[in-house]
Enzyme design. Structure first.
Site, short mmCIF file in Angstrom:
data_model
loop_
_atom_site.label_atom_id
_atom_site.label_comp_id
_atom_site.label_asym_id
_atom_site.label_seq_id
_atom_site.Cartn_x
_atom_site.Cartn_y
_atom_site.Cartn_z
N ILE A 187 0.84 -1.20 0.00
CA ILE A 187 0.00 0.00 0.00
C ILE A 187 0.88 1.26 0.00
O ILE A 187 0.57 2.25 -0.67
CB ILE A 187 -0.94 -0.01 1.23
CG1 ILE A 187 -1.67 -1.35 1.35
CG2 ILE A 187 -1.96 1.12 1.14
CD1 ILE A 187 -2.41 -1.57 2.67
N ASP A 232 15.13 1.88 10.30
CA ASP A 232 14.80 0.54 10.79
C ASP A 232 13.98 0.69 12.05
O ASP A 232 14.49 1.09 13.11
CB ASP A 232 16.07 -0.27 11.06
CG ASP A 232 15.71 -1.69 11.51
OD1 ASP A 232 14.50 -1.98 11.65
OD2 ASP A 232 16.63 -2.50 11.72
N TYR A 257 -0.18 -8.90 17.02
CA TYR A 257 -0.44 -7.93 15.93
C TYR A 257 -1.63 -7.04 16.30
O TYR A 257 -1.58 -5.82 16.16
CB TYR A 257 -0.72 -8.68 14.63
CG TYR A 257 -1.04 -7.78 13.44
CD1 TYR A 257 -0.04 -7.06 12.80
CD2 TYR A 257 -2.35 -7.67 12.95
CE1 TYR A 257 -0.33 -6.24 11.70
CE2 TYR A 257 -2.64 -6.86 11.86
CZ TYR A 257 -1.63 -6.15 11.24
OH TYR A 257 -1.92 -5.34 10.16
N LYS A 289 -1.87 -2.98 16.70
CA LYS A 289 -2.72 -2.13 15.87
C LYS A 289 -3.78 -1.40 16.70
O LYS A 289 -4.27 -0.35 16.30
CB LYS A 289 -3.37 -2.97 14.75
CG LYS A 289 -2.36 -3.44 13.71
CD LYS A 289 -1.71 -2.26 12.98
CE LYS A 289 -0.75 -2.67 11.89
NZ LYS A 289 -0.11 -1.53 11.22
N1 LIG Z 1 -2.01 -5.71 3.45
C1 LIG Z 1 -3.06 -5.79 4.23
O1 LIG Z 1 -3.96 -6.60 4.01
C2 LIG Z 1 -3.20 -4.89 5.44
C3 LIG Z 1 -4.39 -4.90 6.16
C4 LIG Z 1 -4.55 -4.04 7.25
C5 LIG Z 1 -3.50 -3.22 7.62
N2 LIG Z 1 -2.34 -3.24 6.92
C6 LIG Z 1 -1.26 -2.36 7.36
O2 LIG Z 1 -0.91 -1.50 6.29
C7 LIG Z 1 0.49 -1.23 6.32
C8 LIG Z 1 1.12 -1.59 4.98
O3 LIG Z 1 0.88 -2.98 4.76
P1 LIG Z 1 1.37 -3.74 3.45
O4 LIG Z 1 0.62 -5.01 3.43
O5 LIG Z 1 1.33 -2.82 2.28
O6 LIG Z 1 2.89 -4.05 3.85
P2 LIG Z 1 4.08 -4.72 3.03
O7 LIG Z 1 3.78 -4.89 1.59
O8 LIG Z 1 4.49 -5.92 3.81
O9 LIG Z 1 5.20 -3.60 3.19
C9 LIG Z 1 5.70 -3.29 4.44
C10 LIG Z 1 6.75 -2.22 4.30
O10 LIG Z 1 7.24 -1.92 5.61
C11 LIG Z 1 8.66 -2.03 5.59
N3 LIG Z 1 9.14 -2.48 6.88
C12 LIG Z 1 8.86 -3.64 7.51
N4 LIG Z 1 9.54 -3.71 8.66
C13 LIG Z 1 10.24 -2.55 8.78
C14 LIG Z 1 11.14 -2.04 9.73
N5 LIG Z 1 11.50 -2.75 10.80
N6 LIG Z 1 11.65 -0.81 9.54
C15 LIG Z 1 11.33 -0.08 8.45
N7 LIG Z 1 10.51 -0.54 7.48
C16 LIG Z 1 9.98 -1.76 7.64
C17 LIG Z 1 8.96 -3.06 4.50
O11 LIG Z 1 10.30 -2.89 4.08
P3 LIG Z 1 11.16 -4.06 3.35
O12 LIG Z 1 11.27 -3.61 1.93
O13 LIG Z 1 12.45 -4.06 4.07
O14 LIG Z 1 10.40 -5.35 3.51
C18 LIG Z 1 7.94 -2.66 3.45
O15 LIG Z 1 8.38 -1.55 2.71
C19 LIG Z 1 1.05 -2.05 7.49
O16 LIG Z 1 1.13 -1.24 8.64
C20 LIG Z 1 0.02 -3.13 7.69
O17 LIG Z 1 -0.02 -3.62 9.01
C21 LIG Z 1 -2.17 -4.06 5.83
#
Ligand SMILES: NC(=O)c1ccc[n+]([C@@H]2O[C@H](COP(=O)([O-])OP(=O)(O)OC[C@H]3O[C@@H](n4cnc5c(N)ncnc54)[C@H](OP(=O)(O)O)[C@@H]3O)[C@@H](O)[C@H]2O)c1
Length: 293
Positions: free
Chosen positions: A46, A99, A211, A215
């Site tokens: 996202i 990080d 988790y 959240k």
């Molecule tokens: N996808 C869903 O269904 C969903 C649903 C509800 C809420 N959310 C929330 O929406 C947000 C985005 O989700 P997403 O699914 O798009 O995530 P994603 O594709 O897994 O991407 C996560 C991003 O966060 C970075 N990251 C992870 N750990 C980190 C750390 N320790 N320090 C700095 N950066 C870090 C990752 O970097 P790297 O490139 O190093 O991996 C990546 O760029 C999250 O907060 C998630 O909990 C997602």
């Protein structure tokens, strides 16, 4: 029908943002030239889509994330996708290392941003992790989900409060924001009776519980930051659930969950629409933020 004691009908719409009725999309976003954004974790999912839309609207976007190579690949991909668009219509994309597992890295990232920018319109606290098993801890010894998803972002917001406040003084009322990513798991998997306080020091082995605690904490943190600093600084800090989309976060899920979900879930750009509304819509007010809406 209910899941975890919550009626499915009340949470169903949270799974994906409105497909055809989102109020701000890449097609109608107002020009963002001159504005500065931070997207944590903008290298994938996202956050990647959000960085792309803001860039195409002319914004200066800082992607703060932990893996430099992933951010560089993301930036190249976005720039490549828009190579034929006149340069003046586009913004710019920049990387700063962050990080979230290490609060010292958060301090360095904030310092390096403030060394180059005097303006910050919207901080998107998007980076996050889910379902990490076996209870690893952050560098400072916090449960990983809580430390990365919530505590590190609280520090980031606090460190950037001076630049956000300065920006709020020269921009329209309620337009400077901190947008936090929560989740539908707040409703679906929160422990009965609220957060089990002893678990903060002695985390459970249930990754969903960890988790959902993180959240829920995100939601409390956003509202609390607005309550404490909102009126004095003019910075609106709000949380919301971007929706559920197939992103990297889901790759760790077992195949029997991943593939059925993949089949009906929407593209992460729809999560970006929710983020755009939270960060840019005039419908969002300080009062909403203070009330934790
Ligand atoms: N996808 C869903 O269904 C969903 C649903 C509800 C809420 N959310 C929330 O929406 C947000 C985005 O989700 P997403 O699914 O798009 O995530 P994603 O594709 O897994 O991407 C996560 C991003 O966060 C970075 N990251 C992870 N750990 C980190 C750390 N320790 N320090 C700095 N950066 C870090 C990752 O970097 P790297 O490139 O190093 O991996 C990546 O760029 C999250 O907060 C998630 O909990 C997602």
């Amino acid at each position: 029908m209910s899941v975890g004691g919550v009626a499915l009908s009340t949470i169903w719409t949270q799974f994906s943002s409105p497909k055809n009725s989102a109020s701000i999309t890449e097609h109608n976003i107002a020009p963002q030239a001159g504005k500065v954004f931070i997207v944590t974790g903008g290298s994938s999912g996202i956050g990647f889509e959000l960085s792309r839309v803001l860039y195409t609207a002319g914004a200066k976007v800082y992607i703060l994330s932990r893996t430099k190579a992933n951010v560089e690949t993301a930036i190249r991909k976005i720039e490549g996708q828009h190579a034929t668009v006149p340069r003046d219509n586009l913004g710019s994309l920049h990387f700063i290392h962050l990080d979230l597992e290490d609060l010292e890295s958060v301090q360095k990232a904030a310092a390096s941003f403030e060394a180059t920018e005097k303006r910050l319109d919207v901080l998107y606290c998007n980076a996050g992790l889910a379902a990490v098993p076996d209870g690893p801890k952050t560098k400072q010894g916090l449960e990983l989900h809580l430390g990365v998803n919530c505590v590190a972002h609280v520090l980031l917001e606090k460190l950037l409060l001076p630049v956000l406040t300065a920006t709020a003084k020269i921009t329209p009322f309620d337009s400077v924001r901190v947008v936090w990513a929560s989740s539908v798991l707040v409703e679906l998997a929160s422990p009965k009776g609220g957060i089990n306080i002893p678990e903060l020091n002695k985390p459970s082995n249930n990754t969903n519980s960890n988790y959902s605690i993180s959240k829920t904490a995100v939601w409390f943190a956003a509202a609390e930051l607005s309550k404490r600093y909102g009126k004095e600084t003019g910075v609106v800090s709000i949380a919301g659930n971007p929706g559920t989309y197939v992103t990297n976060a889901w790759r760790i899920a077992p195949a029997y969950i991943y593939y059925p979900f993949r089949a009906f879930m929407r593209h992460p750009k729809f999560g970006t629409y929710t983020y755009l509304w939270m960060g840019l819509s005039g419908e969002v007010t300080m009062e909403d933020a203070i009330q934790g809406r």
